[in-house]
Scaffold this motif. Structure first.
Motif, mmCIF file in Angstrom:
data_model
loop_
_atom_site.group_PDB
_atom_site.id
_atom_site.type_symbol
_atom_site.label_atom_id
_atom_site.label_comp_id
_atom_site.label_asym_id
_atom_site.label_seq_id
_atom_site.Cartn_x
_atom_site.Cartn_y
_atom_site.Cartn_z
ATOM 1 N N VAL A 69 -14.225 -3.640 -7.351
ATOM 2 C CA VAL A 69 -14.186 -2.485 -6.973
ATOM 3 C C VAL A 69 -14.869 -1.686 -7.962
ATOM 4 N N ASN A 70 -15.821 -0.881 -7.933
ATOM 5 C CA ASN A 70 -16.564 -0.288 -9.187
ATOM 6 C C ASN A 70 -16.660 0.991 -9.344
ATOM 7 N N THR A 71 -16.763 1.979 -8.070
ATOM 8 C CA THR A 71 -17.088 3.435 -8.321
ATOM 9 C C THR A 71 -15.629 4.009 -8.510
ATOM 10 N N PHE A 72 -15.670 5.284 -9.065
ATOM 11 C CA PHE A 72 -14.378 6.117 -9.345
ATOM 12 C C PHE A 72 -13.691 6.189 -8.044
ATOM 13 N N ASP A 73 -14.457 6.534 -6.830
ATOM 14 C CA ASP A 73 -13.878 6.898 -5.494
ATOM 15 C C ASP A 73 -12.967 5.650 -4.941
ATOM 16 N N THR A 74 -13.665 4.401 -4.864
ATOM 17 C CA THR A 74 -13.111 3.310 -4.548
ATOM 18 C C THR A 74 -12.009 2.798 -5.379
ATOM 19 N N VAL A 75 -12.202 3.031 -6.668
ATOM 20 C CA VAL A 75 -11.019 2.537 -7.580
ATOM 21 C C VAL A 75 -9.629 3.423 -7.272
ATOM 22 N N GLN A 76 -9.951 4.707 -7.168
ATOM 23 C CA GLN A 76 -9.067 5.579 -7.081
ATOM 24 C C GLN A 76 -8.357 5.038 -5.269
ATOM 25 N N ALA A 77 -9.046 5.101 -4.513
ATOM 26 C CA ALA A 77 -8.535 4.906 -3.187
ATOM 27 C C ALA A 77 -7.603 3.536 -3.180
ATOM 28 N N VAL A 78 -7.821 2.475 -3.807
ATOM 29 C CA VAL A 78 -7.028 1.296 -3.758
ATOM 30 C C VAL A 78 -5.939 1.524 -4.657
ATOM 31 N N LEU A 79 -6.088 2.266 -5.651
ATOM 32 C CA LEU A 79 -4.836 2.633 -6.453
ATOM 33 C C LEU A 79 -3.695 3.569 -5.872
ATOM 34 N N ARG A 80 -4.555 4.481 -5.076
ATOM 35 C CA ARG A 80 -3.740 5.412 -4.530
ATOM 36 C C ARG A 80 -2.877 5.018 -3.166
ATOM 37 N N ASP A 81 -3.113 3.504 -2.473
ATOM 38 C CA ASP A 81 -2.653 3.150 -1.331
ATOM 39 C C ASP A 81 -1.764 1.978 -1.569
ATOM 40 N N GLY A 82 -0.375 2.371 -2.014
ATOM 41 C CA GLY A 82 0.361 0.946 -2.446
ATOM 42 C C GLY A 82 0.799 -0.025 -1.422
ATOM 43 N N GLU A 83 0.657 0.781 -0.045
ATOM 44 C CA GLU A 83 1.121 -0.012 0.919
ATOM 45 C C GLU A 83 0.017 -1.053 1.533
ATOM 46 N N ALA A 84 -1.111 -0.611 1.414
ATOM 47 C CA ALA A 84 -2.383 -1.426 1.898
ATOM 48 C C ALA A 84 -2.873 -2.468 0.702
ATOM 49 N N PHE A 85 -2.328 -2.074 -0.561
ATOM 50 C CA PHE A 85 -2.745 -2.766 -1.559
ATOM 51 C C PHE A 85 -1.447 -3.042 -2.467
ATOM 52 N N SER A 86 -1.421 -4.744 -2.529
ATOM 53 C CA SER A 86 0.189 -4.960 -3.240
ATOM 54 C C SER A 86 -0.366 -5.384 -4.825
ATOM 55 N N SER A 87 0.849 -5.242 -5.506
ATOM 56 C CA SER A 87 0.785 -5.807 -6.796
ATOM 57 C C SER A 87 1.317 -7.144 -7.245
ATOM 58 N N LYS A 88 1.820 -7.786 -5.972
ATOM 59 C CA LYS A 88 2.585 -8.825 -5.987
ATOM 60 C C LYS A 88 1.593 -9.960 -6.661
ATOM 61 N N GLY A 89 0.403 -9.873 -6.992
ATOM 62 C CA GLY A 89 -0.599 -11.052 -7.256
ATOM 63 C C GLY A 89 -0.350 -11.228 -8.808
ATOM 64 N N TYR A 90 0.140 -10.298 -9.459
ATOM 65 C CA TYR A 90 0.564 -10.178 -11.108
ATOM 66 C C TYR A 90 1.674 -11.503 -11.128
ATOM 67 N N GLU A 91 2.526 -11.853 -10.128
ATOM 68 C CA GLU A 91 3.640 -12.837 -10.405
ATOM 69 C C GLU A 91 3.105 -13.882 -10.795
ATOM 70 N N GLU A 92 1.994 -14.281 -10.063
ATOM 71 C CA GLU A 92 1.453 -15.784 -10.602
ATOM 72 C C GLU A 92 0.854 -15.717 -11.889
ATOM 73 N N VAL A 93 0.113 -14.744 -12.360
ATOM 74 C CA VAL A 93 -0.699 -14.382 -13.509
ATOM 75 C C VAL A 93 0.290 -14.176 -14.722
ATOM 76 N N MET A 94 1.167 -13.285 -14.659
ATOM 77 C CA MET A 94 1.887 -12.886 -15.619
ATOM 78 C C MET A 94 3.366 -13.114 -15.478
ATOM 79 N N GLY A 95 3.993 -13.447 -14.541
ATOM 80 C CA GLY A 95 5.386 -13.734 -14.180
ATOM 81 C C GLY A 95 5.872 -14.690 -15.117
ATOM 82 N N ALA A 96 5.172 -15.754 -15.371
ATOM 83 C CA ALA A 96 5.748 -16.764 -16.079
ATOM 84 C C ALA A 96 6.260 -16.384 -17.697
ATOM 85 N N VAL A 97 5.366 -15.375 -17.981
ATOM 86 C CA VAL A 97 5.867 -15.058 -19.387
ATOM 87 C C VAL A 97 6.398 -13.898 -19.573
#
Ligand code: HEM
Length: 413
Positions: A69-97
């Protein structure tokens, strides 16, 4: 508590800063910004072709699509909608550490946890840290090289100072600090040496567990005591939750701050007229700091994942897909900034997105700005006629996820 408590991966020839720097691309100049121009223009939201990018075979392809996601508006839209866009993916990447940290939590868990952690970052705490921790840490590092007339501002100042600050915020015993720095550096080397990062993570767990037990018995003003005491609606932080936060702090707090102050110094040193302007008029410092963060954010990309089918620009994303949020590209969006690839502290100040947006917006935003202000004022006050070392290799910023110059050789006085 002694230094040996942290001495689990002892190997005296190993210099974590050098290893960290080498593996993070010293000698390799990566500049992604020219490519971002076409991405913003042609594909605000694009599916990444992993076959082409990494030469993956069909059976190596992930089940779900990966988007950028590359433009200011699309980046902002994703970050501001915590219900439609989850942060859980970090579990796999960083959870172990890091453990189960705030970064990978969705609502409502995130809200409660953030409410507890935030109790340690009050205005009063910030004032105390500025006076008792940050100023002394910065000045004692400068004391070490000020008489030499030359320095590598990354190795000698910007890299160590945020780790010094965290060690002092946690009130760690003086003898433990060298080992703590080493563990911290190994922990944040997670994407270059997983084994060492996991070793450091386990060592820090042991170390912090003992300190938390001590501070629960005899609380003081330090960050660990405050976190151990924090309470919200009858809920308190467990040891595991405190430790996950402390480990995250080494990456989210120290690594970003070292990189952003290095990038700002690089911008000013390569634009000596702007460096002089800030030296002469310190009221320009806040806008210089924001321009540094806009122009070269220390963290280029972050991640989210749709929780359901969502339409974003002209694309339809599915639950479970991965989204690489391109903060760097958003911060160079030509619809908001003229000549966006230029470093210009005098440009009109409008908000950038280096600290993200929405519920996960950086919790350390005021601390980061204050730390950078202290370090910049100290540099400008104590290093007269500061300039790039004409006899050294010209510095450069590099990195495709985290960005910073590997070295900043300077002379002064
Ligand atoms: C210039 C320096 C910094 C930058 C550019 C920065 C940037 C960011 C960004 C982009 C995020 C969002 C990550 C995501 O949602 O995926 C974040 C979150 C966070 N930052 Fe910072 N950060 C900086 C300094 C700090 C400092 C000094 C602290 C120390 C407390 C800190 C603590 C955090 C924490 C705890 C989070 C997670 C917040 C949450 O998930 O609710 N950061 N930061």
């Amino acid at each position: 508590m002694t230094a040996t408590d942290l001495d689990t991966t002892a190997d005296d020839d190993y210099d974590p800063f050098d290893a960290f720097n080498r593996k993070h691309g010293a000698g390799v100049v990566e500049n992604p910004y020219p490519d971002f121009v076409a991405m913003r223009r042609d594909t605000p939201v694009a599916e990444l072709d992993l076959r082409e990018m990494f030469g993956l075979a069909d059976d190596e392809m992930p089940e779900n699509a990966v988007w950028t996601v590359n433009t200011f508006d699309t980046v902002q839209a994703v970050l501001r909608d915590g219900e439609a866009f989850s942060s859980k993916g970090y579990e796999e990447v960083m959870g172990a550490v890091f453990g189960h940290s705030i970064l990978e939590m969705d609502e409502p868990e995130h809200h409660t946890y953030r409410g507890l952690i935030q109790q340690a970052f009050t205005r009063k705490a910030m004032e105390r840290w500025e006076r008792d921790v940050i100023e002394p840490a910065v000045h004692s590092l400068i004391d070490e090289f000020v008489d030499e007339g030359r320095a590598d501002l990354v190795k000698d100042l910007t890299f160590p100072f945020p780790f010094e600050v965290i060690a002092d915020q946690l009130c760690l015993p003086e003898d433990d600090k060298p080992r703590f720095h080493r563990m911290a550096t190994e922990l944040i080397s997670v994407n270059i040496d997983m084994e060492r990062a996991l070793g450091a993570s386990a060592a820090l767990y042991e170390y912090f567990s003992k300190i938390i037990a001590e501070r629960r018995k005899a609380p003081d003003q330090d960050l660990i005591s405050v976190l151990a005491r924090a309470e919200l609606d009858g809920q308190q932080l467990t040891d595991d939750e405190i430790i996950a936060f402390l480990r995250l702090l080494l990456s989210a707090g120290a690594e970003t701050t070292y990189r952003s102050s290095s990038n700002l110094l690089y911008g000013l040193l390569t634009h000596p007229d702007q460096l002089e302007a800030v030296r002469d008029d310190r009221s320009l410092l806040p806008q210089a700091i924001e321009e540094g963060l806009r122009w070269e954010p220390p963290l280029l990309t972050i991640m989210r994942s749709p929780t359901r089918t969502v339409q974003l620009a002209d694309k339809e994303l599915q639950a479970g897909d991965t989204i690489v949020i391109n903060i760097g590209s958003a911060n160079h969006d030509e619809s908001r900034w003229e000549n966006a690839d230029e470093f210009d502290i005098f440009r009109p100040q409008i908000p950038h997105i280096a600290f993200a947006s929405g519920v996960h917006m950086c919790l350390g935003i005021h601390l980061a700005r204050m730390e950078t202000t202290v370090v910049m004022n100290a540099v400008l006050d104590r290093l007269p006629e500061l300039r790039l070392d004409p006899d050294a290799e010209a510095p450069y910023i590099t990195g495709m996820v985290f960005r910073a110059p590997p070295a900043l050789p300077v002379v002064f006085g």
